[in-house]
Structure formats: structure tokens, C-alpha cells
Design a protein around this motif. Structure first.
Motif, short mmCIF file in Angstrom:
data_model
loop_
_atom_site.label_atom_id
_atom_site.label_comp_id
_atom_site.label_asym_id
_atom_site.label_seq_id
_atom_site.Cartn_x
_atom_site.Cartn_y
_atom_site.Cartn_z
N ALA A 246 0.85 -1.21 0.00
CA ALA A 246 0.00 0.00 0.00
C ALA A 246 0.88 1.25 0.00
O ALA A 246 0.60 2.23 -0.72
CB ALA A 246 -0.91 -0.01 1.21
N ASP A 247 1.96 1.21 0.78
CA ASP A 247 2.91 2.35 0.77
C ASP A 247 3.49 2.52 -0.63
O ASP A 247 3.56 3.64 -1.16
CB ASP A 247 4.06 2.10 1.75
N LEU A 248 3.91 1.40 -1.20
CA LEU A 248 4.59 1.49 -2.50
C LEU A 248 3.64 1.99 -3.60
O LEU A 248 4.03 2.83 -4.42
CB LEU A 248 5.17 0.12 -2.89
N VAL A 249 2.41 1.49 -3.58
CA VAL A 249 1.45 1.92 -4.60
C VAL A 249 1.21 3.44 -4.47
O VAL A 249 1.14 4.17 -5.47
CB VAL A 249 0.14 1.10 -4.50
N ALA A 250 1.13 3.93 -3.22
CA ALA A 250 0.95 5.38 -3.02
C ALA A 250 2.18 6.15 -3.53
O ALA A 250 2.05 7.21 -4.15
CB ALA A 250 0.72 5.66 -1.54
#
Ligand SMILES: NCCCC(=O)N[C@@H](Cc1c[nH]cn1)C(=O)O
Ligand SMILES: [Zn+2]
Ligand SMILES: [Zn+2]
Length: 488
Positions: A246-250
Motif C-alpha cells: 500500500a505504501d509502494l502503490v501510493a
């Protein structure tokens, strides 16, 4: 104007011997010189490829050195030998210009199962199209140059220029160890070189020839987000974690907007301002946008006009997201939370962007976005590759010669184009060896380099051989009596 009589003879020779040229290409394509897959079989094939080319140059009368390049350390601890680089020279007449040709004989991976209609390592001619891996990238153009030289030799005609060759076997793997060789040889092999010719890109049209005067650079980034080295069960941990994905997608989602505009603050600051004169050069390019869009099988590009499309490929930066290591990407519904993921993206750079400034801007931006998420994960940003953009002065001698040679062979002026991708050696020639470069592509826009069913048209291969022969003539003439504008 028609070609002078000696050149006309060379053209006739090239036409008469075209089947032999195709047969040579067939023999070269049959060698599986894949530099991308680091396995012993392909490495052996690469060594065989370089030996075959060295032998051909020797038989042509060239003085050939096969330079040992040491070995390549792979991330898994393995080490593989790097194929030698060929440095060859033919002629050392101090009154003549010396032209050095760069090419590569390694290829991208190719597997029939990936959708090739013919065996990728068996050159197959269908309707004048020669299908095979490496046919256009870059075995065909390297052979075209050799065949042009060989036509002069066969006719016992004096070569109008001294010729040098630098031919490598690791271009598709990032030209491993080449920069060190260029540094070492700049005052030796390259010292007498006046001009460098590279033929490792394509026209922008199926029928109209082109000369290339610029390529974009590339800053390739990885951004790692890590919670721990192991994955999690999303039923057991889902809801109580800052999930790395989720961090990476953001983070990846913060880089570019839906119109293609890069959102990294300051990234456009150094981009060369657009001039009215420059816009006219895009107007002059022969590009059928509808055909380009259809042949690319794209429903709609981001821009509607030819000029905007060309500018966004050539003179503006672009950001592409390439992949995520560690992500679950198989079919099926596995309920995993990856513990550690690595996002990969790159920014194509244009004049006058600076690689280290871009590195700082991107790192600052990602740190800023990440800190706002207040995640307990660890983020590490690295720039894996920093390749500079390259641009040449189209009024210099080698461009005048290339344009004249194309006019002689095709009876038309070339499109003056740039390339949205990166050919790192061009900048190395400019910055390390201080040589003037010209790119003379031979292949058509639909040749499909790196793709399934790569091909070169017989017409492009044979007429391209003539362009190189005519280029030798034009270089010789301009060396004797330069155009005033090229001296500025
Ligand atoms: N038309 C020439 C294409 C050459 C090419 O594909 N070069 C690579 C080099 C590169 C850049 N970043 C990593 N490798 C490219 O992708 O532009
Ligand atoms: Zn290439
Ligand atoms: Zn390539």
C-alpha cells in the motif's frame, strides 16, 4: 545528383551480391548471442559471435584486436566471462578522414513460444521482410557497414576514408565494462578517429529514411518498502499493519498524473526552452499519426497532434513505471501480504536535465510522500542507472555527409529525428573520447526491435549498405573541402 561513376560501380556490386549479404545475415542471426540471460550457453554463443565477426574483418584485411573484457559479477554471486570487444582498423592514410563505426552483436532474448511466427534464430524472408532476432538490432546494420567496405575491396577501389570498428557483445545488458575500455583507449585506438557512426535505431517512417541527432537519457530508480523479509497472512495480520505494498502503490502513484505530467517538484526546471524554429522541425517530419497509432495498437495517445507526440517522445522527459519485485503476480487468489516490495520506475531525461539533480529531486519527493503516510515501514530509494541525454549539432560535417549520402541513394532528404530511448555510447563518445557522432539508422519504424517477429526489410538492408558506401565518399570530399557552415 547521380552518384559518381566509381560509387555507381559499388552500388551495382552491392545489388549483384545482395543474396550473399542476406546469407551472411542468416549465418549471424543463427548464433544465439543473447546477452540478457546470464547462462553459459548464451555466453558461449556470444563468444562464437564475436569470433565469427573478428574473422570476417580479418579476411577483409583489417587489423583486428579482440579485447578481453574480464568477467561479469551477477547478483547471485555467479560470475560469467564478458565477450571480447572488437577493435579493428582498415587503412591509416593520414590524408584521409578516419570514421569509426560502433555496433553490437548481442541480442535481446527470443523464444518461439513468446509469439514468434518463425524460428527467431532462423532468418526467414517473407515478402521482402527478413525476420529474425538481431536482424535490425543490430546485426543487419553492422553487416551493412562491413559489406559496404567489402564492396570497395572486391572492386579493388581505394577506400575513400580510413575505417575503424568498435563492436561489442554486451549492449543489451547495459554495455558492461565498455566505459572503462573507452577511457583506456581514448588516446590509443580512438586518438586518430575524426567521426563516429552509430546505426542502432530506426527511422520514424516505413519508407522515408532518417538521420538521428539526439537521444534521451535515463534515470532508473528502485524504491524498496520493507516491513520484514517474510510475507504475512492477510487474515492473521490484515488490518493491523502498514502494508508495504500500500505504501509502494501510493509512492508510485505520486509520480505522474493521468496526462503524463511528472509530479516530482522541479523536474521540468532545466528542460531546454522550446523555440519557434524547433517547432518547425517537428512540422517537417513525415509521420502519419493515424498509421502510427494503429500499428502500435493503441486506442488513443495522450496527445492529438504530430508535433505534440514528437515533442513528448524527444524533447520532454517522461516517467514510466516498470514493475514491482516481491508482488504476488501469479494467477489465483493467494491471500498474501508481501513483507518487502521493490518498485521500479525510470525517467527519460532530455537536454539540459542533470542526472544527479534528478536523483536528488526524486529522492526528496519520495521521502516527502512517505513521511506524510506516517508508515512504520522502511523506505530506501536508489538510482540504479544514470544515463545522460545526447544531442548533436546537425550542421556539422558528419551530418552534411549523411544527408548527402541519403539523397544520393534514396533521392530524398532524410527526416531529421531524435530518439526517445537511450544509446549510452553516444554520450560516451562525446564526453570521454571527445568525438563527433552521427546516427544513421537503416531500419524501418515497424522493425520491432526487442519485440517478437523482429525484422529488417531486404530493401532497407541493401539500400542501407549503399548509404554507408556513399557516406564514405561524402566524408572524403568534405574532409578535403569542408562546408563553411560545418566549421562554425
Ligand atoms: N532504438 C535504440 C534502442 C536502444 C535501447 O533500447 N536502449 C535502452 C538503454 C537503456 C536505458 N535504460 C536502460 N537501458 C533503452 O531502454 O533506451
Ligand atoms: Zn541495439
Ligand atoms: Zn536493443
Amino acid at each position: 545528383s547521380p552518384a559518381p561513376a566509381p560509387l555507381e560501380k559499388v552500388f551495382q556490386y552491392i545489388d549483384l551480391h545482395q543474396d550473399e549479404s542476406v546469407q551472411m545475415l542468416k549465418e549471424w542471426v543463427a548464433i544465439e548471442s543473447d546477452s540478457v540471460q546470464p547462462v553459459p550457453h548464451f555466453r558461449q554463443e556470444l563468444f562464437r559471435m564475436m569470433a565469427v565477426a573478428a574473422d570476417m574483418l580479418q579476411r577483409l584485411g583489417a587489423h583486428v584486436a579482440s579485447v578481453d573484457m574480464g568477467s561479469q559479477q551477477l547478483p547471485d554471486g555467479q560470475s560469467l566471462p564478458i565477450p571480447p570487444v572488437i577493435l579493428a582498423e582498415l587503412g591509416d592514410d593520414p590524408t584521409k578522414a578516419t570514421v569509426c563505426f560502433y555496433g553490437h552483436l548481442d541480442v535481446q532474448p527470443a523464444d518461439r513460444a513468446d509469439g514468434w511466427l518463425t524460428d527467431p534464430y532462423m532468418l526467414t524472408e517473407v515478402d521482402g521482410k527478413l525476420y529474425g532476432r538481431g536482424a535490425t538490432d543490430n546485426k543487419g546494420p553492422v553487416l551493412a557497414w562491413i559489406n559496404a567496405v567489402s564492396a570497395f575491396r572486391a572492386l579493388e577501389q581505394d577506400l575513400p576514408v580510413n575505417i575503424k570498428f568498435i563492436i561489442e557483445g554486451m549492449e543489451e545488458a547495459g554495455s558492461v565494462a565498455l566505459e572503462e575500455l573507452m577511457e583506456k583507449e581514448k588516446d590509443r585506438f580512438f586518438s586518430g578517429v575524426d567521426y563516429v557512426v552509430i546505426s542502432d535505431n530506426l527511422w520514424i517512417s516505413q519508407r522515408k529514411p532518417a538521420v538521428t541527432y539526439g537521444t534521451r537519457g535515463n534515470s532508473y530508480f528502485t524504491v524498496e518498502v520493507k516491513c520484514r523479509d517474510q510475507d504475512f497472512h492477510s487474515g492473521t495480520f490484515g488490518g493491523i499493519l502498514h502494508e508495504p505494498m500500500a505504501d509502494l502503490v501510493a509512492l508510485l502513484g505520486s509520480l505522474v498524473d493521468s496526462s503524463g505530467r511528472i509530479l516530482v517538484p522541479g523536474i521540468y526546471d532545466e528542460v531546454a526552452p522550446l523555440t519557434e524554429e524547433e517547432i518547425n522541425t517537428y512540422k517537417a517530419i513525415d509521420l502519419d499519426l493515424e498509421e502510427y497509432q494503429n500499428s502500435s495498437q493503441v486506442a488513443k495517445f495522450l496527445f492529438d497532434t504530430k508535433e505534440e507526440i514528437l515533442m513528448h517522445l524527444w524533447r520532454y522527459p517522461s516517467l514510466s513505471i516498470h514493475g514491482i519485485e516481491g508482488a504476488f503476480d501469479e494467477p489465483g487468489a493467494k491471500t498474501v501480504i508481501p513483507g518487502r516490495v521493490i518498485g521500479k520506475f525510470s525517467i527519460r531525461l532530455v537536454p539540459h536535465m542533470n542526472v544527479s539533480e534528478v536523483e536528488k529531486q526524486v529522492t526528496r519527493h519520495l521521502e516527502d510522500v512517505f513521511s506524510k503516510r506516517k508508515s512504520s515501514n522502511k523506505m530506501v530509494v536508489s538510482m540504479a542507472l544514470g544515463l545522460h541525454p545526447w544531442i548533436a549539432n546537425i550542421n556539422s560535417t558528419q551530418y552534411i555527409a549523411a544527408k548527402r549520402a541519403i539523397r544520393t541513394v534514396f533521392g530524398t532528404d532524410p527526416d531529421m529525428i531524435r530518439d526517445g530511448s537511450t544509446i549510452p555510447i553516444a554520450k560516451m563518445f562525446q564526453e570521454i573520447v571527445h568525438k563527433r557522432v552521427v546516427m544513421i539508422p537503416l531500419g524501418a519504424v515497424d522493425d520491432g526491435e526487442h519485440s517478437q517477429n523482429e525484422k529488417i526489410n531486404r530493401w532497407n538492408y541493401i539500400e542501407g549498405t549503399k548509404v554507408f558506401a556513399a557516406f564514405f565518399f561524402e566524408m572524403a570530399q568534405l574532409h578535403e573541402s569542408p562546408e563553411p557552415s560545418s566549421l562554425m
